[in-house]
Motif scaffolding. Structure first.
Motif, PDB file in Angstrom:
ATOM      1  N   ASN A  30       0.834  -1.200   0.000  1.00  0.00           N
ATOM      2  CA  ASN A  30       0.000   0.000   0.000  1.00  0.00           C
ATOM      3  C   ASN A  30       0.865   1.245   0.000  1.00  0.00           C
ATOM      4  O   ASN A  30       2.085   1.179   0.222  1.00  0.00           O
ATOM      5  CB  ASN A  30      -0.944  -0.012   1.212  1.00  0.00           C
ATOM      6  N   HIS A  31       0.222   2.391  -0.224  1.00  0.00           N
ATOM      7  CA  HIS A  31       0.984   3.631  -0.338  1.00  0.00           C
ATOM      8  C   HIS A  31       1.628   4.044   0.974  1.00  0.00           C
ATOM      9  O   HIS A  31       2.642   4.752   0.974  1.00  0.00           O
ATOM     10  CB  HIS A  31       0.096   4.761  -0.879  1.00  0.00           C
ATOM     11  N   THR A  32       1.095   3.611   2.115  1.00  0.00           N
ATOM     12  CA  THR A  32       1.727   3.936   3.388  1.00  0.00           C
ATOM     13  C   THR A  32       3.129   3.343   3.454  1.00  0.00           C
ATOM     14  O   THR A  32       4.086   4.005   3.880  1.00  0.00           O
ATOM     15  CB  THR A  32       0.875   3.418   4.560  1.00  0.00           C
ATOM     16  N   VAL A  33       3.276   2.101   3.016  1.00  0.00           N
ATOM     17  CA  VAL A  33       4.598   1.466   2.984  1.00  0.00           C
ATOM     18  C   VAL A  33       5.474   2.146   1.939  1.00  0.00           C
ATOM     19  O   VAL A  33       6.679   2.340   2.157  1.00  0.00           O
ATOM     20  CB  VAL A  33       4.470  -0.039   2.722  1.00  0.00           C
ATOM     21  N   TRP A  34       4.901   2.518   0.792  1.00  0.00           N
ATOM     22  CA  TRP A  34       5.689   3.214  -0.226  1.00  0.00           C
ATOM     23  C   TRP A  34       6.303   4.496   0.322  1.00  0.00           C
ATOM     24  O   TRP A  34       7.491   4.751   0.112  1.00  0.00           O
ATOM     25  CB  TRP A  34       4.801   3.556  -1.425  1.00  0.00           C
ATOM     26  N   PHE A  35       5.496   5.286   1.016  1.00  0.00           N
ATOM     27  CA  PHE A  35       6.015   6.535   1.577  1.00  0.00           C
ATOM     28  C   PHE A  35       7.067   6.257   2.640  1.00  0.00           C
ATOM     29  O   PHE A  35       8.073   6.974   2.731  1.00  0.00           O
ATOM     30  CB  PHE A  35       4.869   7.379   2.150  1.00  0.00           C
ATOM     31  N   ARG A  36       6.849   5.226   3.451  1.00  0.00           N
ATOM     32  CA  ARG A  36       7.820   4.870   4.481  1.00  0.00           C
ATOM     33  C   ARG A  36       9.149   4.485   3.843  1.00  0.00           C
ATOM     34  O   ARG A  36      10.226   4.884   4.309  1.00  0.00           O
ATOM     35  CB  ARG A  36       7.263   3.725   5.324  1.00  0.00           C
ATOM     36  N   LEU A  37       9.093   3.702   2.767  1.00  0.00           N
ATOM     37  CA  LEU A  37      10.319   3.327   2.060  1.00  0.00           C
ATOM     38  C   LEU A  37      11.020   4.551   1.476  1.00  0.00           C
ATOM     39  O   LEU A  37      12.234   4.725   1.641  1.00  0.00           O
ATOM     40  CB  LEU A  37       9.992   2.338   0.934  1.00  0.00           C
ATOM     41  N   ALA A  38      10.275   5.392   0.785  1.00  0.00           N
ATOM     42  CA  ALA A  38      10.874   6.566   0.149  1.00  0.00           C
ATOM     43  C   ALA A  38      11.521   7.484   1.169  1.00  0.00           C
ATOM     44  O   ALA A  38      12.649   7.971   0.966  1.00  0.00           O
ATOM     45  CB  ALA A  38       9.821   7.317  -0.660  1.00  0.00           C
ATOM     46  N   GLU A  39      10.837   7.713   2.269  1.00  0.00           N
ATOM     47  CA  GLU A  39      11.377   8.616   3.280  1.00  0.00           C
ATOM     48  C   GLU A  39      12.609   8.026   3.953  1.00  0.00           C
ATOM     49  O   GLU A  39      13.577   8.741   4.249  1.00  0.00           O
ATOM     50  CB  GLU A  39      10.297   8.947   4.313  1.00  0.00           C
ATOM     51  N   ARG A  40      12.597   6.709   4.183  1.00  0.00           N
ATOM     52  CA  ARG A  40      13.765   6.088   4.813  1.00  0.00           C
ATOM     53  C   ARG A  40      14.966   6.122   3.877  1.00  0.00           C
ATOM     54  O   ARG A  40      16.109   6.372   4.313  1.00  0.00           O
ATOM     55  CB  ARG A  40      13.450   4.634   5.203  1.00  0.00           C
ATOM     56  N   ILE A  41      14.740   5.885   2.593  1.00  0.00           N
ATOM     57  CA  ILE A  41      15.828   5.931   1.626  1.00  0.00           C
ATOM     58  C   ILE A  41      16.373   7.352   1.503  1.00  0.00           C
ATOM     59  O   ILE A  41      17.595   7.574   1.477  1.00  0.00           O
ATOM     60  CB  ILE A  41      15.363   5.396   0.266  1.00  0.00           C
ATOM     61  N   ASN A  42      15.487   8.328   1.423  1.00  0.00           N
ATOM     62  CA  ASN A  42      15.929   9.727   1.365  1.00  0.00           C
ATOM     63  C   ASN A  42      16.790  10.082   2.567  1.00  0.00           C
ATOM     64  O   ASN A  42      17.844  10.718   2.435  1.00  0.00           O
ATOM     65  CB  ASN A  42      14.720  10.663   1.304  1.00  0.00           C
ATOM     66  N   ALA A  43      16.357   9.661   3.763  1.00  0.00           N
ATOM     67  CA  ALA A  43      17.111   9.962   4.978  1.00  0.00           C
ATOM     68  C   ALA A  43      18.457   9.253   4.985  1.00  0.00           C
ATOM     69  O   ALA A  43      19.485   9.841   5.380  1.00  0.00           O
ATOM     70  CB  ALA A  43      16.291   9.565   6.210  1.00  0.00           C
ATOM     71  N   ALA A  44      18.474   7.997   4.565  1.00  0.00           N
ATOM     72  CA  ALA A  44      19.724   7.228   4.571  1.00  0.00           C
ATOM     73  C   ALA A  44      20.780   7.866   3.676  1.00  0.00           C
ATOM     74  O   ALA A  44      21.959   7.950   4.049  1.00  0.00           O
ATOM     75  CB  ALA A  44      19.455   5.794   4.141  1.00  0.00           C
ATOM     76  N   PHE A  45      20.371   8.327   2.511  1.00  0.00           N
ATOM     77  CA  PHE A  45      21.337   8.938   1.602  1.00  0.00           C
ATOM     78  C   PHE A  45      21.683  10.364   2.027  1.00  0.00           C
ATOM     79  O   PHE A  45      22.831  10.794   1.913  1.00  0.00           O
ATOM     80  CB  PHE A  45      20.802   8.918   0.174  1.00  0.00           C
ATOM     81  N   ALA A  46      20.707  11.099   2.546  1.00  0.00           N
ATOM     82  CA  ALA A  46      20.968  12.474   2.973  1.00  0.00           C
ATOM     83  C   ALA A  46      21.940  12.517   4.144  1.00  0.00           C
ATOM     84  O   ALA A  46      22.768  13.432   4.241  1.00  0.00           O
ATOM     85  CB  ALA A  46      19.656  13.165   3.346  1.00  0.00           C
ATOM     86  N   HIS A  47      21.851  11.526   5.031  1.00  0.00           N
ATOM     87  CA  HIS A  47      22.700  11.494   6.224  1.00  0.00           C
ATOM     88  C   HIS A  47      23.917  10.588   6.053  1.00  0.00           C
ATOM     89  O   HIS A  47      24.604  10.280   7.040  1.00  0.00           O
ATOM     90  CB  HIS A  47      21.879  11.040   7.434  1.00  0.00           C
ATOM     91  N   HIS A  48      24.158  10.141   4.825  1.00  0.00           N
ATOM     92  CA  HIS A  48      25.325   9.319   4.507  1.00  0.00           C
ATOM     93  C   HIS A  48      25.389   8.058   5.361  1.00  0.00           C
ATOM     94  O   HIS A  48      26.465   7.617   5.775  1.00  0.00           O
ATOM     95  CB  HIS A  48      26.613  10.142   4.673  1.00  0.00           C
TER      96      HIS A  48
END
Length: 354
Positions: A90-108
């Motif tokens: 569902n889209h809730t998991v999609w957003f959770r994945l996208a936000e976690r990936i964004n954070a992981a790369f932004a914070h190295h």
């Protein structure tokens, strides 16, 4: 329109040299964040039948523990985003994945990300993430067609090769990749084509972008330009229905969607996106009610072009071109979430790259 072309990796050669991935002895191991979401790859046998199983029962940590040699490829961090069968994605998991990936790369925190996922909706999750993630670092999805308890389970090999691809330098700049059965697919093209076979995934129209085995990763071509859209701030997507066209079709399902208040419709049409005369009248009612209507096809292969048997200009429809109904739905949802409703602008997004 809020659309951007991402011409990643233009300096890459058409074919990457063979490499096993991971460390070459010349530097530290890459860091890979593994995000587990469930699926068959996390499934366990159930006695209801000889091949019965329950998806989404093993944890990500348990999956990784069953893959020998991963520690030679990368330093791994495993997180459980969800543990569900992919039919419940569902889209809730999609957003959770996208936000976690964004954070992981932004914070190295990581040099690459691998997502374990069920195969039923993997192409939809991959397409969503490919459209809203704008990083050069590799994001690779993998899963399996057999649960871990099955004879000759394919999950461990797929996880190994997904990490191998994610740590390969030529995986950068390619958006989201899908790796199963020794094959590397781009999110835009990949589609599940068989209900049970290990080689279930195919890349319609374009073919795979590469192959992988435990000794080598090989890419066939440089990355393609990708459509880039912002992740909706509201963490929700407008309602868009997919309606399957068939012989003797009337307009009932279309009219019901109008009454339900959805914002758009994707028609999984016959042939090159056709519907019956009765359904066509209902689609005209949908457009009059303010819905955006996209014509796709349930055939599987081939493009849905504008103004062939259907006068899209007269009916104010959008042609999906190469996108199947499930991917067309996601793109329309993202466009509507960005307040892109003009039919011409929507069509421009679907025609991106052609």
């Amino acid at each position: 329109m809020v659309l951007t072309m991402l011409p990643w990796g233009t300096s890459l050669m058409a074919a990457a040299p063979a490499s096993g991935g991971g460390s070459t002895g010349q530097g530290p191991l890459p860091r890979v964040l593994i995000l587990a979401t469930g699926g068959t790859i996390a499934g366990k046998a159930d006695p209801r039948s000889a091949i019965g199983y329950d998806a989404g029962t093993a944890t990500g940590q348990q999956l990784i523990a069953n893959v020998p040699g991963l520690d030679k490829l990368a330093h791994l961090q495993v997180e459980q985003i969800a543990n569900i069968p992919s039919q419940d994605m569902n889209h809730t998991v999609w957003f959770r994945l996208a936000e976690r990936i964004n954070a992981a790369f932004a914070h190295h925190e990581a040099d690459a990300v691998v997502i374990t996922h069920g195969t039923d909706t993997m192409e939809e999750t991959a397409f969503f993430l490919d459209t809203v993630l704008h990083h050069e670092q590799a994001v690779v999805m993998t899963g399996s067609m057999r649960p871990g308890s099955a004879i000759s389970a394919d999950g461990p090999a797929n996880i190994y090769e997904a990490v191998q691809v994610a740590t390969h330098p030529h995986a950068r700049g390619r958006g989201v990749l899908v790796v199963l059965n020794d094959t590397i697919h781009a999110a835009h093209w990949v589609s599940k084509a068989d209900s049970t076979a290990l080689q279930t995934f195919t890349s319609r129209h374009a073919g795979p972008v590469g192959i992988v085995d435990p000794a080598a990763v090989r890419f066939f071509a440089p990355p393609r330009s990708r459509l880039a859209m912002a992740l909706p701030k509201e963490q929700s997507l407008p309602a868009v229905d997919v309606i399957y066209a068939h012989a003797d079709m009337d307009g009932r399902q279309i009219d019901e969607s109008i009454r339900a208040g959805v914002k758009g419709l994707v028609i999984a049409g016959m042939g090159d996106g056709n519907v019956s005369a009765s359904a066509m009248k209902a689609l005209d009612r949908a457009v009059a009610a303010g819905l955006v209507v996209v014509r796709s096809s349930h055939v599987g292969d081939g493009f849905v072009n504008r103004n062939v048997e259907v006068d899209d200009n007269a009916h104010h429809f959008v042609a999906s071109y190469d996108l199947n109904p499930q991917k067309a739905r996601i793109l329309l949802q993202l466009l509507l979430a960005a307040d892109v409703r003009d039919v011409g602008d929507v069509q421009q997004a679907f025609a991106f790259g052609y």
